[in-house]
Design an enzyme around this catalytic site. Structure first.
Site, PDB file in Angstrom:
ATOM      1  N   ASP A   8      70.187 -54.670  54.497  1.00 55.90           N
ATOM      2  CA  ASP A   8      70.816 -55.966  54.656  1.00 55.90           C
ATOM      3  C   ASP A   8      69.764 -56.871  55.302  1.00 55.90           C
ATOM      4  OD1 ASP A   8      72.779 -57.917  55.029  1.00 55.90           O
ATOM      5  OD2 ASP A   8      73.067 -57.243  57.086  1.00 55.90           O
TER       6      ASP A   8
ATOM      7  N   ASP B  43      74.344 -54.011  59.338  1.00 58.90           N
ATOM      8  CA  ASP B  43      74.970 -54.141  60.646  1.00 58.90           C
ATOM      9  C   ASP B  43      76.396 -54.675  60.588  1.00 58.90           C
ATOM     10  OD1 ASP B  43      74.306 -56.733  59.854  1.00 58.90           O
ATOM     11  OD2 ASP B  43      74.393 -57.412  61.928  1.00 58.90           O
TER      12      ASP B  43
END
Lengths: 354, 1008
Positions: free
Chosen positions: B268, B653
Site C-alpha cells: 500500500d 496499514d
C-alpha cells in the site's frame, strides 16, 4: 528476563536485550576449508592404514576350521533318515573324519554352525516367553500367547519352555576324537559349561524356586516338554544336575537368537588340563562323531563343526582389516584429488569472487 | 458531531436467496414477528460441551492424524504388529493434546472478542426515547444514534447526520479478525516389498515399521521450530519502534519459512510507504524562494489561531507577511480560499477535514501565516486575515477533475472586488497565464525544478481580477451549462476554460509527502534481493509515480518505464501488447518499471488481458498500480498468485488493505498509527515499513534456511533409519523383523535425535544479520526454493540410501562370522541390533555436526547430551533391574554390557562413521571449490573479514530527480465543489454515495 516488565513506561514493551533473544549467542562457525578438510583426510587415511595393518596381523595369527557334516562321512544315512518326520525318534549316530593342519594354540573353541536357518524371522523370534524362563511360578503354567502354537500341547498342558525357539533347539551331540599317529584314540575334552553370557546364565534364565525337599522335577510338575524334545527340561544334562532346567547352557546359547541365517554357536571349550591338549589343539587326524538329531533338509540347511581360536579382536574375521585397508586407500585417493582441485582452483581465492 | 442512523440489521451471515423482507422502522413488535436474525456476532467455534468431541473430530479429519490412528489400529493386531503399540500412541497423544490446548486458547480469545463486540453499547430509539442498548440486542428496524468515532457492527441505513453538509466519514473495517492459513504437508508412504509366507500381514507389518519416515515427531518438531522462530521475531529489538512502543509481532506461527521465499511484495502507499503527512515545505512567491536555510523553527506565537504542529524553517517569510507585501498576502489568501476543506471548531480549537492531505497542508500553511480559514457556508467563506475577520462571498467553485488538473474559486471580497483564484499543475497554469507574467514564470520554473528535484509535490498559483459585467455574463452561461441535461461536463469545462485565462502568476507551493523512515533504503535492499515490488494505491497516477521515484522504486537509470494509462480495454491491451513485445525482444536485460492506471484494471479487463499484464508486469522490477480499489488490490494479488507460482506478501496499514492482506500468502500489517484492521487480519505486524527488510532478509531467510535444513536432515535421518530395515529384510526373509530394539525405534525420534535437530533448526545461521543485509543476494535461493526442492529431496534419498547401505552392510560383514574375545556369541540378534542402532545414531549425529553452521553452547549441549542420554538410557533399559521388573518389555538384558566392551564393535562403529561422513565432506568441499554458491562466497568473505566487521549499510543520499515533477495537490476523486456550492445537500442527504461509503480514496483521506 523473559517476562514482560510490569508497568506502562514509555519502553514497557521493548524486548529484552539478551544475546539469546537477539540471536547473538556466541557461537563457533566451522566451515569446510582446505586448512581443515585436507589434513583431516590425510590423517584419517593414516589412522585407517595403521588400524588395517594391525588388525590384519592379528587376524593372520588366528585359525579357524570348518567341518561340514550335514551328509559327509557316514552321515548320509542319518541325513536321509531325518528327512522324514516319522523316523524323528529313531536314534542315529555317524562319524566324519577331518584333519587339523596346524596347531591351534591357546584356548580353542568348538562351535556348531547352521546355514540357512532363520532364527531371525519375526514370528519365530517372538515365539518365546521370557517371563516363564526367568522362573516365575505364575508364568510357568501360563505361557504367553506369543508362544502359540507351542504354548499348550494337545491335552492343554502348558509347555515349558514354550515357544518355537525352544522347541527347535539344536539337539545334535558332538564328540571329537583325536587320532594321533600311533593309532590311539583320545577324546578331546570339552568344557560344556560357561559357554553362555554371564548375564543370561545368572539373570535372564532362572529355574523355578527349588529347595532340598522340592526338586526341580517337582517344580516343573504340571508342564510338559516341548513337542520336538526327547527329554523334559529338568533332565537335559545327565552329568551335571546344576545344568538342568531353564539354566541349561546349551538351551541358553540357543535361546540367544542369531541375527543372520548363517550362524555358529558355542558348543564347548577345549579343556587344556591334560594330555596332548595343554598347548592347544595339536595338528593331526580327528574324528567327529555325531548323535544326529537335528533335521536340516526341510529348510535346505547345512550343519558344521567350527573350531576356532580367539584373540582380543574375536574370532578369525578378515573383513574389518581389509575394509580398513581399502578405506585408507580410498581416503588417500580422495585426499589427493581434493588437494589437486584446491591447488588448481581454490588456492588463489578466485573462485570465491563474485 | 453525531449521526442518526437506522439499523436494518441485515444479518451478514448466511444470506439466503434474495427474498422480500418487510419491516417497519422503529416498530419492534412488528419486526419481531418475522423472526429475523439477531445482531449478535459469533466467531467462536466451540462451546463448553462441543469442544472435546468437535475438536477431536476435526483433528482426526486431518490426514496426518487419521494416518497415525490407522497405524495404531494396525499395531493392535498381534498378527501384524511389528512394533509395540506404545511407539505410536505416546507421540499421538502428545500431538493431540498440544493441538487441543492450542485450539482451546484460540477459542477462548475468540469468545472474549465476541463478547467485547457484542456488549458494546449503542443508543437505540425505543418507545420514543434513546436507550443505551448492547449491540447484540439491536433488532432489525431499530433506529440508532451514533456518535463520532463509534464502532458499527450492523448494516445501517443513514437517515440523517448532524454535520453541516450532511457528510459522514466512515472507515470500513472488517471485523472478522484473524485469518489462519491451513498448511498441507504431503505425505509419502513407501511400500514395503515382501516375499514371505503371509504376504498380506507382512505388508502391513512393514507399513508400521516404515512409518518412521513420516513420524509424528516431524509434526511436533516443525511446530516447535516455527514457534521458536516466531518468538525471535517478537523479541527482535531491531524491529521494535521506540516512538510508538510497538514490538514486531508474529501473529501466525506457521508461515515463517515462507518469509524467506517472497518473490512479490504488494504494498500500500499511504501510511505504509508514506506517513500520510503532508508538510508545506517550500514556496516561491513573486520570484522569491522561501523555505530553505535555518534550522530554527519559526515561532508562530504571534498568531493565536496558528496550528502548533506546523513547522516552517524560514523566518524571512513571516517577516514579509507581517510587512504586508501584497503578493505574499495574495498567495496565502489564495491558499485560504481556494480549496474544499471543511473546518471544524471544537473547544476553541480549529480542525480541518480535508479530502486530501495536500489540501490540508496548504490551508494549514495559510492559517499559520495569518490567513486563517475559519468557516464556510454554501455562499461564504470566513477568514481571519492577519487578525481581522473577513468574509468573502463565494460565487463559484470551478472544481478539480482529472483533465483540468486545476481548481478555481471566484470570490467577492468585502470591498466588493471580484477575484478568481486558481491553483493547479504548473504546465496547466502556465498555458493560461497573461503574457505579463512570462518573466516571473521563468524564475518560478527554476524554483519548481528545484523543488521537484527534492521530491516535493508542487503546485502553481495564479489569480485574476474580474470585471463585474463580464462575470455576470459568464455566470449566466455557467448556470445554463450546469443545468443542461446533455453533455453537462463538457459544456462546463468549456465555460470554465473561458474564464480561466489571462491569469497572473503568484508563485508556487511545494508540499512534501513525507516518506516513512528508511523507505528508499529498504526498497533498494529488497530490489537487490530480487524481490519485485508492486505498489497498489488508490492515488492518482502522478502521485504514485512521484512516490515511486522518491522511494527509489522507479529509478532514473531504469531502461524504460512503461506507463499504461488507458481508459478502455482495447486501448490497454494494445498498449500492453506493445510493451511486452519490447520486453520480450530485449530479453529483460535491463531494469524496467511499469505504471498501470487502474482505470482499466476493472475486473472485466483484468479477465480479458490478465495474461498480458502478467507477462509484462512480471518482467518489470517495479510495478505501480494506481487508482485501484481494495477489491482490485486483492484481484491483482490473486492474479500474480495464480499465474506465477511465487510466494507473495502484501503489506498495508489500513482497512482498505485488508482484502489484499488476506489474499496474499503472507499479510503484513503496519501497526501503530491507524486502526487495527490491517493488523488483525495480518500474519505479521510491526510499526514501520523499514522493518520489512529485517523481517525478510534476516528472519525470513533464516527461517527458510532452518526449516529446509531441518527437513533435509530429518528426512535424511529417518530414511536412513528405515532403509536399514529394508536391507535387513534380505536376511530375515522379509518377515518385518526390525533391525533395532523396539525401544530405540520409539525413542529415536522422540528423544535421541529430537533436541539436536531442534537446536539446529532454531539457532542455525549461515551468516549473521549484518552480512545478510550486506548481501541481499543471499535471499535468492529461497525464492527459487533451492534448499528443499524435488531435486534436493532426491539427493536426500540417494544420500540416505548410501548411508543405510554402509550402516547395515558394514556391521553385517564385520559381525556375521565373528565371536567375542572370550569366544561367546556376538552375532546374535540383540547384539547386532545394538551395534546397528549405535552406528546409526553416531553417524547421524556426526552428520548433524556437519550440517550445523552455528555452534552455540546449546547446540553442543543438545548433541553431546543426546548421545550421553542414549548410552545412559540404553544401559538402564538393558540392566538387570529393568528386566526383573518389566520382563517382557526389556528382553535386551545385558546386551549393552556384553557387546559394548568389545573392541571390534567400536572398530565397526568408527568405520561406518568414517564411511558415512567423509564422502559428504569431500563432495561439499569439491562443490565449494568448483561451484561455490553465493552462500559459500559470503561465508568465505566472513572468514576473511573475521577481524574486520562488515561496514554498516551505507546511508543513501536522497535521490535527486531532475526531470520529474508533479503538479498535484488535489484529491484524486472529484472534489466536493458541487456540494459546497449547491445548497442541495441540506435537503437531499444521501446524494453523494461515494463519499458516504468510500471504497478507497476517501477512506485514505479521511484518516489524516
Amino acid at each position: 528476563m523473559g517476562k514482560k516488565q510490569a508497568g506502562t513506561g514509555p519502553l514497557s514493551r521493548r524486548p529484552d536485550n539478551s544475546a539469546f533473544k537477539q540471536q547473538r549467542l556466541p557461537a563457533w562457525s566451522p566451515s569446510l576449508t582446505a586448512q581443515t578438510v585436507l589434513p583431516t583426510f590425510y590423517i584419517l587415511s593414516l589412522v585407517c592404514l595403521f588400524l588395517g595393518i594391525w588388525l590384519f596381523i592379528t587376524v593372520e595369527n588366528t585359525y579357524e576350521l570348518k567341518v561340514d557334516y550335514t551328509n559327509a562321512g557316514t552321515c548320509e544315512r542319518c541325513f536321509d533318515l531325518r528327512k522324514h518326520v516319522i523316523a524323528s525318534k529313531t536314534a542315529c549316530t555317524c562319524t566324519v573324519s577331518f584333519q587339523v593342519p596346524k596347531l591351534f594354540q591357546g584356548d580353542v573353541f568348538f562351535y556348531y554352525g547352521l546355514r540357512n536357518f532363520h532364527q531371525n524371522l519375526r514370528r519365530y523370534m517372538d515365539s518365546r516367553d521370557d517371563a516363564q524362563m526367568v522362573g516365575r511360578k505364575n508364568n510357568l503354567k501360563a505361557p504367553s500367547s506369543y508362544c502359540a502354537p507351542f504354548d499348550f500341547d494337545a491335552n492343554k498342558v502348558p509347555i515349558a519352555p514354550c515357544g518355537a525357539v525352544a522347541n527347535s533347539v539344536f539337539n545334535d551331540s558332538l564328540t571329537v576324537v583325536y587320532n594321533p599317529a600311533d593309532g590311539s584314540e583320545i577324546q578331546v575334552p570339552l568344557y560344556r559349561k560357561g559357554i553362555a553370557w554371564y548375564t543370561d546364565k545368572n539373570v535372564k534364565f532362572r529355574n523355578p524356586p527349588t529347595n532340598d525337599t522340592f526338586t526341580l522335577q517337582q517344580a516343573f510338575e504340571g508342564t510338559t516338554r516341548p513337542l520336538y524334545w526327547q527329554r523334559p527340561v529338568y533332565e537335559l544334562d545327565d552329568t551335571n544336575s546344576n545344568n538342568n532346567g531353564f539354566i541349561n547352557d546349551d538351551l541358553i546359547v540357543w535361546m540367544r537368537e542369531a541375527a543372520f541365517p548363517n550362524f555358529k554357536k558355542l558348543y564347548g571349550v577345549l579343556n587344556r588340563a591334560q594330555g596332548p591338549f595343554t598347548e592347544g589343539l595339536p595338528p593331526g587326524n580327528y574324528t567327529l562323531s555325531i548323535n544326529y538329531n537335528f533335521p536340516v533338509e526341510p529348510f535346505r540347511g547345512r550343519k558344521e563343526l567350527v573350531i576356532s581360536m580367539v584373540t582380543w579382536f574375536g574370532g578369525q574375521n578378515y573383513f574389518l582389516p581389509i575394509a580398513y585397508l581399502v578405506t585408507s586407500g580410498l581416503i588417500l585417493v580422495a585426499a589427493v584429488v581434493l588437494t589437486m582441485v584446491y591447488v588448481k582452483v581454490g588456492k588463489n581465492g578466485k573462485n570465491m569472487e563474485e | 458531531m453525531g449521526s442518526l442512523l437506522s439499523a436494518c440489521g441485515i444479518n451478514v451471515k448466511k444470506k439466503k436467496v434474495e427474498e422480500e423482507r418487510h419491516l417497519r422502522a422503529n416498530d419492534r413488535e412488528f419486526n419481531l414477528s418475522f423472526k429475523y436474525a439477531n445482531n449478535a456476532i459469533k466467531t467462536s467455534k466451540y462451546n463448553v460441551f462441543t469442544f472435546l468431541p468437535l475438536n477431536l473430530f476435526e483433528q482426526f479429519q486431518r490426514l496426518a492424524n487419521a494416518y497415525f490412528v490407522f497405524l495404531l489400529i494396525l499395531q493392535l493386531i498381534p498378527q501384524i504388529s511389528s512394533l509395540s503399540w506404545f511407539t505410536t500412541v505416546v507421540p499421538l497423544l502428545l500431538v493431540l493434546s498440544i493441538t487441543l490446548a492450542k485450539d482451546l486458547s484460540d477459542d477462548i480469545t475468540r469468545h472474549k472478542n465476541d463478547n467485547h463486540v457484542n456488549n458494546r453499547k449503542v443508543e437505540v430509539l425505543i418507545n420514543g426515547e434513546l436507550k443505551s442498548e448492547k449491540w447484540m440486542n439491536v433488532q432489525v428496524g431499530d433506529i440508532v444514534k451514533l456518535e463520532n468515532n463509534e464502532f458499527v457492527t450492523a448494516d445501517l441505513l443513514l437517515l440523517s447526520s448532524s454535520e453541516p453538509l450532511n457528510l459522514i466519514y466512515i472507515e470500513t473495517a472488517e471485523l472478522d479478525g484473524l485469518v489462519s492459513k491451513p498448511v498441507n504437508v504431503n505425505m509419502n508412504l513407501a511400500d514395503g516389498a515382501n516375499a514371505s509366507l503371509s504376504a498380506f500381514l507382512t505388508f502391513w507389518s512393514y507399513v508400521i515399521i516404515l512409518n518412521t519416515v513420516v513420524p509424528i515427531s516431524l509434526y511436533v518438531s516443525v511446530e516447535i521450530l516455527r514457534l521458536g522462530n516466531s518468538y525471535f521475531i517478537d523479541w527482535d529489538r531491531k524491529m521494535y519502534h521506540v516512538k510508538s512502543d510497538t514490538p514486531a509481532q508474529a501473529r501466525t506461527t506457521t508461515l515463517n519459512e515462507e518469509l524467506g521465499q517472497i518473490k512479490y511484495i504488494f504494498s500500500d502507499k499511504t501510511g505504509t510507504l508514506t506517513q500520510n503527512i503532508m508538510t508545506f515545505n517550500r514556496c516561491s512567491i513573486n520570484g522569491k524562494s522561501y523555505g530553505k536555510s535555518s534550522k530554527k523553527k519559526v515561532d508562530f506565537s504571534w498568531n493565536p489561531l496558528a496550528d502548533p504542529k506546523f513547522c516552517f524553517h524560514d523566518h524571512k517569510l513571516v517577516e514579509v507577511v507581517k510587512s504586508g507585501s501584497p503578493e505574499v498576502q495574495a498567495f496565502f489568501r489564495l491558499l485560504a480560499l481556494c480549496h474544499t476543506v471543511m473546518p471544524e471548531e471544537k473547544t476553541e480549537e480549529l480542525f480541518y477535514q480535508a479530502q486530501s492531505p495536500d489540501e490540508g497542508a496548504l490551508v494549514t500553511a495559510a492559517r499559520n501565516f495569518g490567513f486563517v480559514f475559519r468557516s464556510r457556508t454554501p455562499e461564504t467563506i470566513s477568514l481571519v486575515e492577519m487578525g481581522v475577520p473577513t468574509t468573502y462571498e463565494l460565487l463559484a467553485v470551478l472544481d478539480f477533475n482529472n483533465v483540468r488538473k486545476r481548481m478555481s474559486v471566484i470570490v467577492r471580497s468585502p470591498e466588493g472586488k471580484l477575484t478568481l483564484f486558481c491553483k493547479g499543475a504548473d504546465t496547466i497554469i502556465y498555458e493560461r497565464l497573461h503574457p505579463s507574467s512570462s518573466k516571473l514564470m521563468e524564475v518560478t520554473t527554476e524554483h519548481l525544478n528545484e523543488y521537484a528535484g527534492e521530491g516535493l509535490r508542487t503546485l502553481a498559483l495564479a489569480y485574476k481580477d474580474l470585471d463585474e459585467d463580464e462575470f455576470e455574463k459568464w455566470k449566466e452561461r455557467h448556470h445554463e451549462a450546469s443545468t443542461s441535461l446533455e453533455d453537462r461536463e463538457a459544456k462546463l469545462d468549456t465555460i470554465y476554460e473561458e474564464i480561466e485565462k489571462d491569469l497572473l502568476l503568484l508563485g508556487a507551493s511545494a508540499v512534501e509527502d513525507k516518506l516513512q523512515d528508511g523507505v528508499p533504503q529498504t526498497i533498494e535492499q529488497l530490489a537487490k534481493a530480487d524481490i519485485k515490488i508492486w505498489v497498489l494505491t488508490g492515488d492518482k497516477q502522478e502521485t504514485a509515480e512521484n512516490i515511486g521515484y522518491s522511494c527509489n522504486m522507479l529509478r532514473e537509470e531504469m531502461k524504460e518505464i512503461f506507463i499504461v494509462a488507458a481508459n478502455t480495454a482495447e486501448e490497454k491491451s494494445r498498449l500492453l501488447g506493445k510493451k511486452s513485445q519490447v520486453v520480450e525482444d530485449e530479453k529483460v536485460d535491463g531494469e524496467y518499471g511499469l505504471v498501470i492506471n487502474g482505470h482499466s484494471l476493472v475486473r472485466e479487463i483484468v479477465l480479458l488481458i490478465e495474461n498480458r499484464i502478467y507477462l509484462t508486469a512480471c518482467m518489470c522490477q517495479a510495478v505501480i498500480c494506481c487508482r485501484v480499489t481494495p477489491l482490485q488490490k486483492a484481484q491483482v494479488v490473486e492474479l500474480v498468485k495464480k499465474h506465477k507460482k511465487a510466494v507473495t506478501l502484501a503489506i498495508g496499514d489500513g482497512a482498505n488493505d485488508v482484502s489484499m492482506i488476506k489474499t496474499a500468502h503472507i499479510g503484513v500489517g503496519i501497526s501503530g498509527q491507524e486502526g487495527m484492521q490491517a493488523v488483525l487480519s495480518s500474519d505479521f505486524s510491526f510499526a514501520q515499513f523499514r522493518y520489512l527488510q529485517r523481517l525478510l532478509l534476516v528472519h525470513g531467510r533464516w527461517s527458510y534456511l532452518r526449516m529446509c535444513k531441518f527437513l533435509r536432515y530429518f528426512f535424511y535421518k529417518n530414511f536412513t533409519f528405515t532403509f536399514v530395515h529394508f536391507w535387513y529384510g534380505f536376511f530375515c526373509g522379509f518377515s518385518a523383523q526390525t533391525v533395532y530394539d523396539e525401544w530405540f525405534i520409539t525413542l529415536y525420534n522422540l528423544v535421541y535425535t529430537a533436541l539436536p535437530v531442534i537446536g539446529l533448526s532454531i539457532f542455525d545461521q549461515d551468516v549473521n544479520d549484518r552480512w545478510s543485509f550486506q548481501y541481499p543476494q543471499l535471499y535468492a535461493p529461497g525464492q527459487l526454493n533451492q534448499y528443499f526442492s524435488k531435486m534436493a529431496f532426491a539427493r536426500i534419498l540417494l544420500h540416505s540410501c548410501y548411508s543405510s547401505l554402509v550402516l547395515f552392510f558394514i556391521p553385517w560383514a564385520a559381525m556375521c562370522d565373528t565371536v567375542r574375545d572370550d569366544g561367546k556369541d556376538i552375532a546374535d540378534y540383540q547384539s547386532f541390533a545394538l551395534l546397528a542402532q549405535t552406528c546409526l545414531l553416531i553417524a547421524v549425529s556426526v552428520q548433524m555436526g556437519l550440517d550445523t553452521y552455528y555452534w552455540t553452547a546449546v547446540n553442543q549441549f543438545f548433541l553431546w547430551g543426546s548421545l550421553s542420554v542414549y548410552f545412559a538410557v540404553t544401559f538402564t533399559m538393558y540392566s538387570n533391574g529393568m528386566y526383573l521388573i518389566f520382563t517382557s518389555s526389556f528382553p535386551f538384558i545385558g546386551t549393552a554390557r556384553n557387546s559394548l566392551n568389545q573392541p571390534n564393535v567400536w572398530l565397526t562403529i568408527f568405520l561406518t562413521t568414517i564411511l558415512c561422513i567423509l564422502p559428504v565432506v569431500a563432495k561439499r568441499f569439491l562443490f565449494i571449490q568448483l561451484k561455490p554458491t553465493i552462500n559459500d562466497k559470503v561465508r568465505h568473505k566472513v572468514r576473511q573479514a573475521k577481524a574486520v566487521p562488515p561496514p554498516l549499510p551505507r546511508k543513501f543520499p536522497r535521490r535527486r530527480i531532475s526531470t520529474r515533477r508533479s503538479g498535484y495537490a488535489f484529491s484524486h476523486a472529484r472534489g466536493y465543489g458541487d456540494l459546497v456550492t449547491s445548497g442541495r445537500f441540506l435537503r437531499i442527504p444521501v446524494k453523494s454515495r461515494p463519499a458516504l461509503f468510500p471504497h478507497t480514496d476517501t477512506c485514505e483521506s479521511v484518516r489524516s
